[in-house]
Design a protein around this motif. Structure first.
Motif, PDB file in Angstrom:
ATOM      1  N   CYS A  29      28.617  72.909 -11.761  1.00  0.00           N
ATOM      2  CA  CYS A  29      29.417  72.436 -10.638  1.00  0.00           C
ATOM      3  C   CYS A  29      28.798  71.155 -10.066  1.00  0.00           C
ATOM      4  N   PRO A  30      29.577  70.355  -9.349  1.00  0.00           N
ATOM      5  CA  PRO A  30      29.036  69.136  -8.749  1.00  0.00           C
ATOM      6  C   PRO A  30      27.896  69.448  -7.781  1.00  0.00           C
ATOM      7  N   ALA A  81      38.786  67.543  -6.334  1.00  0.00           N
ATOM      8  CA  ALA A  81      38.352  67.049  -7.652  1.00  0.00           C
ATOM      9  C   ALA A  81      36.896  67.407  -7.943  1.00  0.00           C
ATOM     10  N   ASN A  82      36.509  68.637  -7.598  1.00  0.00           N
ATOM     11  CA  ASN A  82      35.159  69.116  -7.896  1.00  0.00           C
ATOM     12  C   ASN A  82      35.118  69.678  -9.320  1.00  0.00           C
ATOM     13  N   ALA A  96      51.694  67.114  -5.171  1.00  0.00           N
ATOM     14  CA  ALA A  96      50.536  66.416  -5.717  1.00  0.00           C
ATOM     15  C   ALA A  96      49.464  67.400  -6.165  1.00  0.00           C
ATOM     16  N   THR A  97      48.504  66.902  -6.948  1.00  0.00           N
ATOM     17  CA  THR A  97      47.397  67.746  -7.408  1.00  0.00           C
ATOM     18  C   THR A  97      46.682  68.375  -6.228  1.00  0.00           C
ATOM     19  N   GLY A  98      46.529  69.685  -6.270  1.00  0.00           N
ATOM     20  CA  GLY A  98      45.831  70.397  -5.206  1.00  0.00           C
ATOM     21  C   GLY A  98      46.691  70.807  -4.030  1.00  0.00           C
ATOM     22  N   ALA A 109      38.371  71.493 -15.250  1.00  0.00           N
ATOM     23  CA  ALA A 109      39.089  70.667 -14.278  1.00  0.00           C
ATOM     24  C   ALA A 109      39.371  71.464 -13.002  1.00  0.00           C
ATOM     25  N   ASP A 110      39.107  70.854 -11.855  1.00  0.00           N
ATOM     26  CA  ASP A 110      39.347  71.477 -10.557  1.00  0.00           C
ATOM     27  C   ASP A 110      40.812  71.293 -10.165  1.00  0.00           C
TER      28      ASP A 110
END
Length: 211
Positions: free
Chosen positions: A114-115, A83-84, A55-57, A77-78
């Motif tokens: 950045c968030p 999902a930062n 999975a993603t990450g 895209a992180d």
């Protein structure tokens, strides 16, 4: 060790060029400097028809708050499960990056945001790093700037990595309450038209720079 034909590992493909026969991949496995072992990679396995990287990450530990590969198709895209994602402003996608792509910045009003709150708690220490390729000298240009918005010469609580005036030196500055409380200066390491990796680590209130 991990044999690719026996175990599906988590991995992140950074760059792939079938024409040139080149690939760059991050792999998450149990190998380390102390445990040792072997890592095998299979080529041309026709039975694999779908992505096997999880999975993603999945390739990144949860302690990685943000990983930006600057893929031209998804700039900012992180790659972690957090999902930062960073928000580009006046930044362009440049496919000629160090690994998979790059963010093209104009040196005036281009950046990635950045968030909010991404690095609010750094009591356990942290590391920030990136690849940079500069085409011109900009006075006090910033490579990264974590903290409140505003003029960098009057910071509240922030961490800044920037060029020291117009020199070839990079400075890492930590500020609290509007005053600098720690600084690491790395002399004569910024070159034009060359990829350079900058990293800053803070642990137990000790800062270290790596170029």
């Amino acid at each position: 060790g991990i044999r690719d034909r026996d175990v599906t590992g988590f991995r992140r493909v950074l760059f792939r060029s079938p024409a040139a026969g080149e690939i760059s991949v991050w792999v998450k496995c149990s190998l380390s400097a102390t445990t040792g072992g072997q890592l095998y990679c299979n080529y041309g396995k026709a039975s694999i028809t779908t992505f096997q990287g999880g999975a993603t990450g999945a390739a990144w530990e949860s302690s990685h708050l943000q990983v930006l590969h600057m893929n031209p198709a998804s700039l900012g895209a992180d790659s972690t499960s957090h999902a930062n994602n960073a928000t580009p402003t006046n930044a362009t996608a440049d496919p000629s990056g160090k690994i998979n792509g790059a963010a093209g910045l104009n040196g005036t009003n281009a950046y990635l945001t950045c968030p909010s709150g991404l690095v609010d708690d750094v009591s356990a220490g942290f590391t920030v790093s990136g690849w940079y390729n500069l085409s011109a000298v900009k006075t006090y240009e910033r490579f990264f700037d974590f903290g409140p918005s505003g003029h960098p010469d009057n910071p509240l609580d922030r961490l800044i990595g920037y060029r020291d005036n117009t020199s070839a030196s990079i400075s890492f500055l930590i500020c609290r309450g509007g005053s600098g409380v720690g600084q690491v200066l790395v002399a004569s390491q910024i070159a034009l038209n060359r990829w350079t990796h900058f990293a800053f680590t803070l642990a137990a209130e000790i800062g270290r720079a790596h170029v």
